[in-house]
Design a protein around this motif. Structure first.
Motif, PDB file in Angstrom:
ATOM      1  N   ASN A 174      -5.827  -1.403   1.159  1.00 40.96           N
ATOM      2  CA  ASN A 174      -5.156  -2.616   0.707  1.00 40.96           C
ATOM      3  C   ASN A 174      -5.732  -3.760   1.524  1.00 40.96           C
ATOM      4  O   ASN A 174      -5.898  -3.634   2.726  1.00 40.96           O
ATOM      5  CB  ASN A 174      -3.649  -2.530   0.943  1.00 40.96           C
ATOM      6  CG  ASN A 174      -2.976  -3.876   0.740  1.00 40.96           C
ATOM      7  OD1 ASN A 174      -3.055  -4.746   1.588  1.00 40.96           O
ATOM      8  ND2 ASN A 174      -2.325  -4.061  -0.374  1.00 40.96           N
ATOM      9  N   TYR A 218      -0.415  -2.516  -9.626  1.00 39.02           N
ATOM     10  CA  TYR A 218      -0.873  -2.853  -8.274  1.00 39.02           C
ATOM     11  C   TYR A 218      -2.251  -3.506  -8.221  1.00 39.02           C
ATOM     12  O   TYR A 218      -2.885  -3.496  -7.183  1.00 39.02           O
ATOM     13  CB  TYR A 218      -0.849  -1.602  -7.383  1.00 39.02           C
ATOM     14  CG  TYR A 218       0.564  -1.223  -7.017  1.00 39.02           C
ATOM     15  CD1 TYR A 218       1.192  -1.791  -5.917  1.00 39.02           C
ATOM     16  CD2 TYR A 218       1.303  -0.335  -7.804  1.00 39.02           C
ATOM     17  CE1 TYR A 218       2.500  -1.487  -5.594  1.00 39.02           C
ATOM     18  CE2 TYR A 218       2.616  -0.017  -7.491  1.00 39.02           C
ATOM     19  CZ  TYR A 218       3.209  -0.600  -6.384  1.00 39.02           C
ATOM     20  OH  TYR A 218       4.508  -0.302  -6.077  1.00 39.02           O
ATOM     21  N   GLY A 235      -4.860  -2.412  -8.978  1.00 42.03           N
ATOM     22  CA  GLY A 235      -5.674  -1.398  -8.303  1.00 42.03           C
ATOM     23  C   GLY A 235      -6.985  -1.146  -9.022  1.00 42.03           C
ATOM     24  O   GLY A 235      -7.078  -1.206 -10.247  1.00 42.03           O
ATOM     25  N   LYS A 236      -7.985  -0.831  -8.239  1.00 44.39           N
ATOM     26  CA  LYS A 236      -9.302  -0.528  -8.773  1.00 44.39           C
ATOM     27  C   LYS A 236      -9.670   0.845  -8.226  1.00 44.39           C
ATOM     28  O   LYS A 236      -9.394   1.147  -7.057  1.00 44.39           O
ATOM     29  CB  LYS A 236     -10.263  -1.605  -8.235  1.00 44.39           C
ATOM     30  CG  LYS A 236     -11.635  -1.570  -8.834  1.00 44.39           C
ATOM     31  CD  LYS A 236     -12.477  -2.712  -8.251  1.00 44.39           C
ATOM     32  CE  LYS A 236     -13.917  -2.454  -8.621  1.00 44.39           C
ATOM     33  NZ  LYS A 236     -14.881  -2.822  -7.641  1.00 44.39           N
ATOM     34  N   ILE A 241      -7.244   5.005   0.411  1.00 43.60           N
ATOM     35  CA  ILE A 241      -6.612   3.854  -0.231  1.00 43.60           C
ATOM     36  C   ILE A 241      -6.770   2.653   0.705  1.00 43.60           C
ATOM     37  O   ILE A 241      -6.451   2.737   1.884  1.00 43.60           O
ATOM     38  CB  ILE A 241      -5.104   4.085  -0.478  1.00 43.60           C
ATOM     39  CG1 ILE A 241      -4.905   5.284  -1.403  1.00 43.60           C
ATOM     40  CG2 ILE A 241      -4.470   2.842  -1.097  1.00 43.60           C
ATOM     41  CD1 ILE A 241      -3.446   5.597  -1.683  1.00 43.60           C
ATOM     42  N   LEU A 292       2.426   1.817  -3.391  1.00 39.62           N
ATOM     43  CA  LEU A 292       1.413   2.416  -4.263  1.00 39.62           C
ATOM     44  C   LEU A 292       1.320   3.925  -3.985  1.00 39.62           C
ATOM     45  O   LEU A 292       1.200   4.731  -4.905  1.00 39.62           O
ATOM     46  CB  LEU A 292       0.063   1.742  -4.017  1.00 39.62           C
ATOM     47  CG  LEU A 292      -1.124   2.170  -4.867  1.00 39.62           C
ATOM     48  CD1 LEU A 292      -2.085   1.006  -5.040  1.00 39.62           C
ATOM     49  CD2 LEU A 292      -1.874   3.333  -4.282  1.00 39.62           C
ATOM     50  N   ILE A 303      -1.647   2.245 -11.579  1.00 38.40           N
ATOM     51  CA  ILE A 303      -2.078   1.476 -10.407  1.00 38.40           C
ATOM     52  C   ILE A 303      -2.823   0.213 -10.842  1.00 38.40           C
ATOM     53  O   ILE A 303      -2.763  -0.798 -10.175  1.00 38.40           O
ATOM     54  CB  ILE A 303      -2.894   2.273  -9.358  1.00 38.40           C
ATOM     55  CG1 ILE A 303      -4.282   2.588  -9.840  1.00 38.40           C
ATOM     56  CG2 ILE A 303      -2.178   3.476  -8.847  1.00 38.40           C
ATOM     57  CD1 ILE A 303      -5.238   2.749  -8.679  1.00 38.40           C
ATOM     58  N   LYS A 304      -3.518   0.290 -11.983  1.00 39.17           N
ATOM     59  CA  LYS A 304      -4.209  -0.916 -12.470  1.00 39.17           C
ATOM     60  C   LYS A 304      -3.182  -1.949 -12.924  1.00 39.17           C
ATOM     61  O   LYS A 304      -3.268  -3.122 -12.591  1.00 39.17           O
ATOM     62  CB  LYS A 304      -5.156  -0.570 -13.621  1.00 39.17           C
ATOM     63  CG  LYS A 304      -6.468   0.007 -13.121  1.00 39.17           C
ATOM     64  CD  LYS A 304      -7.387   0.429 -14.251  1.00 39.17           C
ATOM     65  CE  LYS A 304      -8.600   1.154 -13.667  1.00 39.17           C
ATOM     66  NZ  LYS A 304      -9.315   1.958 -14.650  1.00 39.17           N
ATOM     67  N   ASN A 313      -5.706  -3.751  -4.152  1.00 37.44           N
ATOM     68  CA  ASN A 313      -5.792  -2.374  -3.684  1.00 37.44           C
ATOM     69  C   ASN A 313      -6.985  -1.682  -4.327  1.00 37.44           C
ATOM     70  O   ASN A 313      -7.225  -1.852  -5.521  1.00 37.44           O
ATOM     71  CB  ASN A 313      -4.530  -1.608  -4.086  1.00 37.44           C
ATOM     72  CG  ASN A 313      -3.281  -2.243  -3.488  1.00 37.44           C
ATOM     73  OD1 ASN A 313      -2.991  -2.073  -2.327  1.00 37.44           O
ATOM     74  ND2 ASN A 313      -2.570  -3.021  -4.293  1.00 37.44           N
ATOM     75  N   THR A 314      -7.721  -0.900  -3.531  1.00 35.24           N
ATOM     76  CA  THR A 314      -8.832  -0.122  -4.075  1.00 35.24           C
ATOM     77  C   THR A 314      -8.669   1.328  -3.640  1.00 35.24           C
ATOM     78  O   THR A 314      -8.350   1.593  -2.479  1.00 35.24           O
ATOM     79  CB  THR A 314     -10.184  -0.660  -3.557  1.00 35.24           C
ATOM     80  OG1 THR A 314     -10.237  -2.059  -3.798  1.00 35.24           O
ATOM     81  CG2 THR A 314     -11.345   0.006  -4.278  1.00 35.24           C
ATOM     82  N   LEU A 315      -8.869   2.249  -4.579  1.00 31.94           N
ATOM     83  CA  LEU A 315      -8.839   3.675  -4.262  1.00 31.94           C
ATOM     84  C   LEU A 315     -10.242   4.227  -4.340  1.00 31.94           C
ATOM     85  O   LEU A 315     -10.902   4.110  -5.376  1.00 31.94           O
ATOM     86  CB  LEU A 315      -7.981   4.441  -5.281  1.00 31.94           C
ATOM     87  CG  LEU A 315      -6.510   4.548  -4.929  1.00 31.94           C
ATOM     88  CD1 LEU A 315      -5.831   3.238  -5.238  1.00 31.94           C
ATOM     89  CD2 LEU A 315      -5.869   5.674  -5.705  1.00 31.94           C
ATOM     90  N   ALA A 336       0.825  -1.210   0.000  1.00 33.01           N
ATOM     91  CA  ALA A 336       0.000   0.000   0.000  1.00 33.01           C
ATOM     92  C   ALA A 336       0.862   1.264   0.000  1.00 33.01           C
ATOM     93  O   ALA A 336       0.541   2.248  -0.673  1.00 33.01           O
ATOM     94  CB  ALA A 336      -0.933  -0.001   1.193  1.00 33.01           C
TER      95      ALA A 336
END
Length: 431
Positions: free
Chosen positions: A223, A175, A177-178, A221, A100, A171-172, A153-155, A97
């Motif tokens: 994680n 990581y 990431g969404k 953020i 990121l 980030i996608k 990970n979600t933002l 996290a």
């Protein structure tokens, strides 16, 4: 009319000294044998095909030594602040996290975060760090039928905050990431949305990571890491009995003690006065249980380094043991802002913060960072399943190792050599 409202809201946001970025990390870990693992695996997100980019394991190995150093630094921070408390956290979750966060940071803010994560920026390029985390996430989220391990990970971003396209893409890609657009003007609604998301990702085990949400928060953020596995050789439920766990010289508590006579990889470290027992899960993950001699726990904690871990790994030998281990459920919740500031990471939490890599504007800082972790250990399996995996044992009395006083435990992914979870059990009955 709508356009005018939108404009005034933006100007209100711009008038704030610094909008706040709330960084919220959590992990959940357990292995209850409630329903079949295959059903759960079918229900999880379909795996994306792995891109063929270099050797993922080699890329991981560039960051794992720093991740391990960070794990021990963080452990020391926690145990110094709360010496007589249970400890449980996921170092790999916290590192991911904050890496990121570094992706969206610039200047000193970025350098401090990466150095706080134990990276030496003269030896390691930033690109290698993000590439390493990218491959680590791919390898940890491997679709292995034996172990369920999901990490991501979600933002959550206020809908008026416009993230940079390159940041979203990175980030996608790097990581997993969404990004979710939320209405942070309604903090009750935003808080509920975030808590529901976490509850869902941790299969109902962590449901209230956010107790409150600052009215000027614009970005959260999260994680999460969810881990569920079964012992390779379960403990027989029939053997579990009441016993005492000695918290300290004055206090003993009653626990349910599991026991199993079988072959384990063990090592007796004379220099550090402790016994190490490795108990494997099905799949490529093992738990290391470390039992210090009476009064030697502090000496052991002060000496922990990644070199000691590799010495133990090399020295473990398979031998027959009778192992006693308490059934337990412990959790840890940590204020990461305080911890990281102690590690020299100060800028991202204060007005000099430069997180312009996220929105293109340097007017955001981290107001809060939280990490929550949960561990449950029990026999793992039905009586029938436990009986079928009995080792063939000679008729003799084996040496006994009894985890009936404070001990340390690590859960390690052997394929990447990553410490997924780290803990200390001081009192197994403490909620």
């Amino acid at each position: 009319m709508a356009a005018h409202g939108h404009g005034s809201l933006l100007s209100k946001l711009q008038r704030m000294m610094k909008a706040t970025l709330l960084l919220c990390l959590l992990v959940s870990m357990l292995h209850p044998p409630i329903h079949s693992l295959t059903d759960e695996l079918k229900a999880t997100d379909p795996q994306e095909p792995h891109p063929h980019e270099g050797d993922p394991l080699e890329s991981c190995q560039r960051i794992v030594p720093s991740n391990t150093d960070f794990a021990f630094q963080f452990y020391r921070q926690v145990t110094t602040q709360e010496p007589d408390k249970n400890v449980f956290f996921s170092p790999v979750s916290i590192s991911t996290a904050f890496a990121l966060l570094a992706l969206g940071s610039r200047g000193t803010s970025k350098a401090q975060v990466l150095q706080g994560l134990a990276f030496n920026l003269t030896n390691t390029q930033e690109e290698e760090i993000h590439d390493g985390f990218h491959h680590l996430l791919l390898l940890l989220n491997r679709p292995d039928s034996q172990v369920q391990l999901n990490m991501g990970n979600t933002l959550f971003m206020d809908k008026h905050l416009k993230p940079l396209k390159t940041f979203l893409k990175d980030i996608k890609k790097l990581y997993k990431g969404k990004v979710v657009s939320s209405n942070f003007q309604n903090s009750t609604e935003a808080k509920k949305e975030i808590n529901d998301h976490i509850n869902n990702k941790t299969h109902g085990n962590i449901n209230q990571i956010l107790q409150d949400l600052s009215p000027n928060a614009l970005l959260v953020i999260v994680n999460y890491i969810y881990f569920k596995a079964y012992w390779e050789n379960p403990f027989n439920i029939k053997g579990t009995h009441k016993d005492y766990f000695h918290v300290n010289a004055k206090t003993s508590v009653e626990v349910k003690m599991m026991t199993r006579d079988g072959f384990y990889k063990t090592y007796s470290d004379r220099k550090l006065s402790c016994e190490v027992v490795q108990i494997p899960y099905k799949g490529d993950i093992v738990a290391l249980f470390i039992l210090p001699n009476e009064g030697k726990i502090k000496q052991l904690e002060d000496a922990l380094t990644k070199d000691i871990v590799s010495t133990w790994e090399k020295s473990l030998q398979r031998r027959r043991m009778e192992v006693y281990l308490p059934k337990l459920s412990i959790s840890g919740i940590y204020d990461l802002k305080k911890m990281f500031m102690n590690l020299g990471v100060t800028d991202v939490f204060s007005d000099p913060a430069d997180l312009s890599g996220i929105t293109g504007k340097p007017d955001v800082k981290v107001s809060k960072a939280t990490h929550k972790a949960l561990l449950k250990i029990h026999e793992n399996g039905t009586e029938a399943a436990a009986v079928t995996s009995t080792d063939f044992l000679p008729h003799s009395v084996p040496p006994v190792i009894k985890f009936n006083r404070p001990f340390l435990l690590w859960i390690v992914d052997q394929y990447t050599q990553s410490i997924l979870f780290m803990g200390k059990v001081v009192n197994p009955t403490e909620k």
